[in-house]
Design a protein around this motif. Sequence first.
Motif, PDB file in Angstrom:
ATOM      1  N   GLU A  28      58.997  -0.470 -33.791  1.00  0.00           N
ATOM      2  CA  GLU A  28      58.887   0.238 -35.062  1.00  0.00           C
ATOM      3  C   GLU A  28      58.750   1.730 -34.764  1.00  0.00           C
ATOM      4  O   GLU A  28      58.103   2.120 -33.790  1.00  0.00           O
ATOM      5  N   LEU A  29      59.341   2.555 -35.612  1.00  0.00           N
ATOM      6  CA  LEU A  29      59.238   4.002 -35.480  1.00  0.00           C
ATOM      7  C   LEU A  29      58.852   4.596 -36.832  1.00  0.00           C
ATOM      8  O   LEU A  29      59.340   4.163 -37.868  1.00  0.00           O
ATOM      9  N   GLY A  30      57.963   5.581 -36.790  1.00  0.00           N
ATOM     10  CA  GLY A  30      57.552   6.214 -38.030  1.00  0.00           C
ATOM     11  C   GLY A  30      56.932   7.570 -37.771  1.00  0.00           C
ATOM     12  O   GLY A  30      56.834   8.041 -36.631  1.00  0.00           O
ATOM     13  N   LEU A  31      56.516   8.210 -38.846  1.00  0.00           N
ATOM     14  CA  LEU A  31      55.934   9.544 -38.750  1.00  0.00           C
ATOM     15  C   LEU A  31      54.923   9.718 -39.873  1.00  0.00           C
ATOM     16  O   LEU A  31      55.123   9.236 -40.982  1.00  0.00           O
ATOM     17  N   GLY A  32      53.834  10.419 -39.564  1.00  0.00           N
ATOM     18  CA  GLY A  32      52.810  10.630 -40.573  1.00  0.00           C
ATOM     19  C   GLY A  32      51.913  11.800 -40.234  1.00  0.00           C
ATOM     20  O   GLY A  32      52.314  12.722 -39.510  1.00  0.00           O
ATOM     21  N   LEU A  33      50.695  11.755 -40.744  1.00  0.00           N
ATOM     22  CA  LEU A  33      49.712  12.815 -40.539  1.00  0.00           C
ATOM     23  C   LEU A  33      48.398  12.203 -40.087  1.00  0.00           C
ATOM     24  O   LEU A  33      48.056  11.069 -40.457  1.00  0.00           O
ATOM     25  N   ALA A  34      47.651  12.978 -39.287  1.00  0.00           N
ATOM     26  CA  ALA A  34      46.340  12.538 -38.827  1.00  0.00           C
ATOM     27  C   ALA A  34      45.347  13.676 -38.949  1.00  0.00           C
ATOM     28  O   ALA A  34      45.672  14.840 -38.692  1.00  0.00           O
ATOM     29  N   ASP A 220      55.382  -0.820 -45.802  1.00  0.00           N
ATOM     30  CA  ASP A 220      56.132   0.411 -45.551  1.00  0.00           C
ATOM     31  C   ASP A 220      55.346   1.485 -44.809  1.00  0.00           C
ATOM     32  O   ASP A 220      55.908   2.517 -44.466  1.00  0.00           O
ATOM     33  N   PHE A 221      54.072   1.280 -44.599  1.00  0.00           N
ATOM     34  CA  PHE A 221      53.288   2.292 -43.906  1.00  0.00           C
ATOM     35  C   PHE A 221      52.117   1.654 -43.173  1.00  0.00           C
ATOM     36  O   PHE A 221      51.805   0.472 -43.364  1.00  0.00           O
ATOM     37  N   TRP A 222      51.481   2.476 -42.321  1.00  0.00           N
ATOM     38  CA  TRP A 222      50.377   2.031 -41.475  1.00  0.00           C
ATOM     39  C   TRP A 222      49.212   3.004 -41.625  1.00  0.00           C
ATOM     40  O   TRP A 222      49.413   4.210 -41.757  1.00  0.00           O
ATOM     41  N   VAL A 223      47.993   2.468 -41.642  1.00  0.00           N
ATOM     42  CA  VAL A 223      46.786   3.284 -41.730  1.00  0.00           C
ATOM     43  C   VAL A 223      45.857   2.899 -40.588  1.00  0.00           C
ATOM     44  O   VAL A 223      45.653   1.701 -40.319  1.00  0.00           O
ATOM     45  N   GLY A 224      45.302   3.880 -39.905  1.00  0.00           N
ATOM     46  CA  GLY A 224      44.383   3.603 -38.814  1.00  0.00           C
ATOM     47  C   GLY A 224      43.260   4.620 -38.765  1.00  0.00           C
ATOM     48  O   GLY A 224      43.390   5.747 -39.262  1.00  0.00           O
ATOM     49  N   ALA A 225      42.136   4.227 -38.186  1.00  0.00           N
ATOM     50  CA  ALA A 225      40.989   5.126 -38.068  1.00  0.00           C
ATOM     51  C   ALA A 225      40.168   4.728 -36.846  1.00  0.00           C
ATOM     52  O   ALA A 225      40.193   3.567 -36.402  1.00  0.00           O
ATOM     53  N   PHE A 226      39.447   5.690 -36.288  1.00  0.00           N
ATOM     54  CA  PHE A 226      38.546   5.402 -35.183  1.00  0.00           C
ATOM     55  C   PHE A 226      37.350   6.341 -35.244  1.00  0.00           C
ATOM     56  O   PHE A 226      37.394   7.417 -35.859  1.00  0.00           O
ATOM     57  N   ALA A 227      36.258   5.935 -34.599  1.00  0.00           N
ATOM     58  CA  ALA A 227      35.083   6.781 -34.417  1.00  0.00           C
ATOM     59  C   ALA A 227      34.538   6.500 -33.026  1.00  0.00           C
ATOM     60  O   ALA A 227      34.476   5.336 -32.602  1.00  0.00           O
ATOM     61  N   ARG A 228      34.159   7.556 -32.304  1.00  0.00           N
ATOM     62  CA  ARG A 228      33.687   7.386 -30.927  1.00  0.00           C
ATOM     63  C   ARG A 228      32.425   8.213 -30.710  1.00  0.00           C
ATOM     64  O   ARG A 228      32.362   9.391 -31.066  1.00  0.00           O
ATOM     65  N   TYR A 229      31.415   7.569 -30.132  1.00  0.00           N
ATOM     66  CA  TYR A 229      30.154   8.227 -29.818  1.00  0.00           C
ATOM     67  C   TYR A 229      29.960   8.213 -28.302  1.00  0.00           C
ATOM     68  O   TYR A 229      30.022   7.151 -27.676  1.00  0.00           O
ATOM     69  N   ASP A 230      29.739   9.389 -27.712  1.00  0.00           N
ATOM     70  CA  ASP A 230      29.489   9.529 -26.282  1.00  0.00           C
ATOM     71  C   ASP A 230      28.040   9.933 -26.052  1.00  0.00           C
ATOM     72  O   ASP A 230      27.525  10.838 -26.727  1.00  0.00           O
ATOM     73  N   ALA A 251      36.109  11.575 -34.338  1.00  0.00           N
ATOM     74  CA  ALA A 251      36.626  10.599 -35.298  1.00  0.00           C
ATOM     75  C   ALA A 251      37.996  11.050 -35.767  1.00  0.00           C
ATOM     76  O   ALA A 251      38.333  12.232 -35.711  1.00  0.00           O
ATOM     77  N   GLY A 252      38.770  10.109 -36.226  1.00  0.00           N
ATOM     78  CA  GLY A 252      40.096  10.438 -36.736  1.00  0.00           C
ATOM     79  C   GLY A 252      40.592   9.384 -37.698  1.00  0.00           C
ATOM     80  O   GLY A 252      40.158   8.230 -37.668  1.00  0.00           O
ATOM     81  N   VAL A 253      41.489   9.796 -38.583  1.00  0.00           N
ATOM     82  CA  VAL A 253      42.139   8.873 -39.502  1.00  0.00           C
ATOM     83  C   VAL A 253      43.599   9.295 -39.632  1.00  0.00           C
ATOM     84  O   VAL A 253      43.916  10.486 -39.603  1.00  0.00           O
ATOM     85  N   GLY A 254      44.483   8.341 -39.699  1.00  0.00           N
ATOM     86  CA  GLY A 254      45.906   8.663 -39.783  1.00  0.00           C
ATOM     87  C   GLY A 254      46.653   7.713 -40.693  1.00  0.00           C
ATOM     88  O   GLY A 254      46.238   6.568 -40.914  1.00  0.00           O
ATOM     89  N   ILE A 255      47.745   8.211 -41.229  1.00  0.00           N
ATOM     90  CA  ILE A 255      48.647   7.384 -42.025  1.00  0.00           C
ATOM     91  C   ILE A 255      50.075   7.718 -41.599  1.00  0.00           C
ATOM     92  O   ILE A 255      50.403   8.882 -41.369  1.00  0.00           O
ATOM     93  N   ALA A 256      50.877   6.700 -41.407  1.00  0.00           N
ATOM     94  CA  ALA A 256      52.255   6.896 -40.966  1.00  0.00           C
ATOM     95  C   ALA A 256      53.181   5.984 -41.761  1.00  0.00           C
ATOM     96  O   ALA A 256      52.846   4.824 -42.019  1.00  0.00           O
ATOM     97  N   TRP A 257      54.320   6.527 -42.139  1.00  0.00           N
ATOM     98  CA  TRP A 257      55.339   5.743 -42.847  1.00  0.00           C
ATOM     99  C   TRP A 257      56.319   5.184 -41.823  1.00  0.00           C
ATOM    100  O   TRP A 257      56.818   5.905 -40.950  1.00  0.00           O
TER     101      TRP A 257
END
Length: 263
Positions: A28-34, A220-230, A251-257
């Motif tokens: 799969e190939l797509g593009l979005g913003l994070a 039609d799209f994908w959503v992902g998120a993460f949080a990391r504590y060091d 931390a980050g959150v992204g959405i890609a079509w």
Amino acid sequence: MRQILILSLMTFCLLVHAARAADLPRWELGLGLAGLTIPDYRGSDEQRGYLLPLPYVQYRGEVFQIDREGAHGKLLAAERVRLELSVAAGPLARSDDNEARRDMPDIDPTVEVGPSLEIYLTDDRAWKLELPLRTVIATDLTHAEGIGWVFAPSLNYRMGNNHGWGGGIAIGPLYASEKYHDYYYEVLPTFATATRPAYDAPGGYSGSRLTFSASQRFPDFWVGAFARYDRLSGAAFEDSPLVKQKSSFMAGVGIAWVLAEAK
């Protein structure tokens, strides 16, 4: 422009790690913003936010995959044990923008590559022990420098199904070579000041890390998120004048079509 590209790739590596397992096309190939918030380096007291283009790539080949576990290649596979090639990335930091590192060399983005021994602890593969040992290269795409190695064992729990949100939790210590620690925490006499004494960072224990991740693949799209504590308490370099706090958070959150996929 080079820094934006590398940050985007790093964000992709972090967010794609959250992608869930599912019966999906081979590629799969797509593009979005994070959106991403990260410290300049582990132990820094300065945090920065970024809005970046997010490439979305999923490939589920027989030997090489880019999937919920990042980019990796299958070197050996058994019922409970796999030996894979793992890849990770780290951010850049401009010293002129960081008070603790002012007038010191910039921290270039890093690429980590190496084998990872993965041991599944349960029949459903929900629990897994990962033992990655990676060599680290610092580069801004105009030059490259080897800066040692990192060993990041972790206990992982993954959850999810083909019809809802998936995610995971990973926790474990970190260890690194003296050269790696020096790259981030050494202060050469040339750069020493009245408030920043010279310091030579030893190798060894590098703190611990806890990561949460979640994602969902819609038609039609994908959503992902993460949080990391060091946590850096007890780290071999914790006395460095560049360590301004004993914990770091990103931390980050992204959405890609999804623009194209195998049928």
